[in-house]
Motif scaffolding. Sequence first.
Motif, PDB file in Angstrom:
ATOM      1  N   TYR A  18       1.159  -1.198   0.235  1.00  0.00           N
ATOM      2  CA  TYR A  18       0.311  -0.147   0.016  1.00  0.00           C
ATOM      3  C   TYR A  18       0.989   1.014   0.109  1.00  0.00           C
ATOM      4  N   LEU A 107      -5.786  -4.230   6.955  1.00  0.00           N
ATOM      5  CA  LEU A 107      -7.027  -3.980   5.534  1.00  0.00           C
ATOM      6  C   LEU A 107      -7.884  -3.005   5.619  1.00  0.00           C
ATOM      7  N   ILE A 108      -8.169  -2.669   7.638  1.00  0.00           N
ATOM      8  CA  ILE A 108      -8.888  -1.262   7.395  1.00  0.00           C
ATOM      9  C   ILE A 108      -8.518  -0.472   7.070  1.00  0.00           C
ATOM     10  N   CYS A 110      -5.565   0.228   4.455  1.00  0.00           N
ATOM     11  CA  CYS A 110      -5.302   0.712   3.867  1.00  0.00           C
ATOM     12  C   CYS A 110      -6.678   0.731   2.494  1.00  0.00           C
ATOM     13  N   GLY A 111      -7.494  -0.498   3.072  1.00  0.00           N
ATOM     14  CA  GLY A 111      -8.821  -0.037   2.184  1.00  0.00           C
ATOM     15  C   GLY A 111      -9.494   1.426   2.337  1.00  0.00           C
ATOM     16  N   LEU A 114      -7.970   3.790   0.293  1.00  0.00           N
ATOM     17  CA  LEU A 114      -8.094   3.220  -1.676  1.00  0.00           C
ATOM     18  C   LEU A 114      -8.464   3.435  -2.875  1.00  0.00           C
ATOM     19  N   LYS A 115      -9.416   4.363  -2.029  1.00  0.00           N
ATOM     20  CA  LYS A 115     -10.248   4.880  -3.492  1.00  0.00           C
ATOM     21  C   LYS A 115     -10.012   5.702  -3.566  1.00  0.00           C
TER      22      LYS A 115
END
Length: 119
Positions: A18, A107-108, A110-111, A114-115
């Motif tokens: 990321y 994951l939280i 970076c997610g 990410l958009k």
Amino acid sequence: MKLPKIIFGISVFLLVTYSIVLLMKYPSVPETIPIHYSEGGPDGFGNKIFLWLDVSVNALLLVFIGWTIYFPQKMFSKNDDYLETSPETAIKNRQIVLSAVSVIVTLIFCGLSLKEIIP
């Protein structure tokens, strides 16, 4: 002892990946990005430098979790009041849970942003 380290390695790999993607796409990210969302969509905006705040907070959490996984004797006491059959089993179970938590946290973090990086 290897399973928690492998799972923790996945979270470190995700954070590094990321960070590399953010570094490559950072010049094309708009200067103002949404930093807070509500049911109606974004309602708080900030500078794109906030994307690096996610990386740094995630890295600090991974350092703390990694310290616990790699040096359990400093974090867990060696008494006999565990629910498991032995203190070693109890520590191993806690290491596995912490390594899974590290993947979920990564994951939280970076997610969520990410958009903003990849339109």
